[in-house]
Scaffold this motif. Structure first.
Motif, mmCIF file in Angstrom:
data_model
loop_
_atom_site.group_PDB
_atom_site.id
_atom_site.type_symbol
_atom_site.label_atom_id
_atom_site.label_comp_id
_atom_site.label_asym_id
_atom_site.label_seq_id
_atom_site.Cartn_x
_atom_site.Cartn_y
_atom_site.Cartn_z
ATOM 1 N N GLU A 48 -49.060 58.257 71.640
ATOM 2 C CA GLU A 48 -48.357 58.945 72.728
ATOM 3 C C GLU A 48 -46.942 58.394 72.890
ATOM 4 O OE1 GLU A 48 -47.564 61.743 75.396
ATOM 5 O OE2 GLU A 48 -49.428 61.620 74.256
ATOM 6 N N ALA A 49 -46.793 57.072 72.791
ATOM 7 C CA ALA A 49 -45.462 56.464 72.903
ATOM 8 C C ALA A 49 -44.554 56.934 71.766
ATOM 9 C CB ALA A 49 -45.578 54.945 72.897
ATOM 10 N N ALA A 50 -45.123 57.116 70.575
ATOM 11 C CA ALA A 50 -44.337 57.596 69.437
ATOM 12 C C ALA A 50 -43.847 59.027 69.662
ATOM 13 C CB ALA A 50 -45.158 57.513 68.157
ATOM 14 N N ARG A 51 -44.630 59.810 70.372
ATOM 15 C CA ARG A 51 -44.187 61.186 70.694
ATOM 16 C C ARG A 51 -43.004 61.149 71.652
ATOM 17 N NH1 ARG A 51 -50.089 62.979 71.769
ATOM 18 N NH2 ARG A 51 -50.729 63.613 69.690
ATOM 19 N N ASN A 52 -43.021 60.197 72.584
ATOM 20 C CA ASN A 52 -41.958 60.093 73.587
ATOM 21 C C ASN A 52 -40.713 59.381 73.063
ATOM 22 O OD1 ASN A 52 -43.659 61.344 75.430
ATOM 23 N ND2 ASN A 52 -44.490 59.404 76.158
ATOM 24 N N GLU A 53 -40.858 58.569 72.039
ATOM 25 C CA GLU A 53 -39.727 57.818 71.480
ATOM 26 C C GLU A 53 -39.709 57.987 69.966
ATOM 27 O OE1 GLU A 53 -36.498 56.348 71.154
ATOM 28 O OE2 GLU A 53 -37.187 56.052 73.219
ATOM 29 N N PRO A 54 -39.015 59.012 69.469
ATOM 30 C CA PRO A 54 -39.019 59.321 68.034
ATOM 31 C C PRO A 54 -38.558 58.167 67.135
ATOM 32 C CG PRO A 54 -37.964 61.089 69.269
ATOM 33 C CD PRO A 54 -38.222 59.971 70.241
ATOM 34 N N ARG A 55 -37.676 57.290 67.619
ATOM 35 C CA ARG A 55 -37.215 56.167 66.789
ATOM 36 C C ARG A 55 -38.357 55.210 66.459
ATOM 37 N NH1 ARG A 55 -32.556 53.697 70.275
ATOM 38 N NH2 ARG A 55 -34.184 54.078 71.797
ATOM 39 N N TRP A 56 -39.414 55.253 67.218
ATOM 40 C CA TRP A 56 -40.543 54.346 67.039
ATOM 41 C C TRP A 56 -41.647 54.971 66.180
ATOM 42 C CZ3 TRP A 56 -45.379 52.761 69.668
ATOM 43 C CH2 TRP A 56 -45.639 51.407 69.484
ATOM 44 N N HIS A 57 -41.451 56.186 65.747
ATOM 45 C CA HIS A 57 -42.478 56.956 65.044
ATOM 46 C C HIS A 57 -43.033 56.233 63.813
ATOM 47 C CE1 HIS A 57 -44.545 60.604 63.680
ATOM 48 N NE2 HIS A 57 -44.128 60.269 62.470
#
Length: 154
Positions: A65-74
């Motif tokens: 879920e965090a990766a969806r909200n912060e694309p740089r962390w994908h």
């Protein structure tokens, strides 16, 4: 720490030496360590592993879920959940069976591709995670060998 999530460090050996070795199969080796060194019965070990895996699935969903909200962390998130998924399977069984990977459905639902491939090591025999050696080297002074005395000039 999940170093496997970072392609640059994914090929590094585990930091924990078990039985004097840094390369080991987690399933049986850790179970034997817990039994022999810590006095934890196999049944208690299995319960601990299941509790750990349940937590990994719960936190894995939050990481996705965090990766969806912060694309740089994908990419890091993708590497983490894949590493945790493999880790859960290896802790639960020596065979790493697919049904023991608790995050597979969540990874597929998130549309994550396969785990990132590790980068080839930059140097052989040296970990970038270790501190750098000082460039100043101490000069050794050679002592004369026993029984050999320098002749005095005449």
């Amino acid at each position: 720490m999940t170093t496997q999530a970072y392609p640059r460090f994914a090929a590094n050996a585990p930091g924990l030496a078990v039985g004097g070795r840094k390369t080991w199969a987690p399933g049986k080796t850790l179970e034997q360590l817990f039994k022999a060194q810590l006095g934890i019965a196999p049944s208690q070990y299995k319960a601990m592993v299941e509790q750990l895996c349940e937590s990994a699935v719960e936190v894995g969903r939050e990481v996705i879920e965090a990766a969806r909200n912060e694309p740089r962390w994908h990419n890091v998130a993708k590497g983490m959940v894949h590493a945790w998924n493999e880790g859960m399977a290896s802790l639960r069984s020596v065979r790493r069976e697919k049904h023991l990977k608790g995050l597979t459905a969540h990874i597929e639902a998130a549309g994550f591709s396969g785990a990132p491939r590790p980068e080839p090591p930059r140097t052989t025999g040296h970990s970038e995670l270790l501190a750098r050696r000082s460039s100043v080297r101490r000069r050794r002074t050679a002592a004369p060998a026993k029984g050999r005395m320098r002749k005095k000039p005449q």
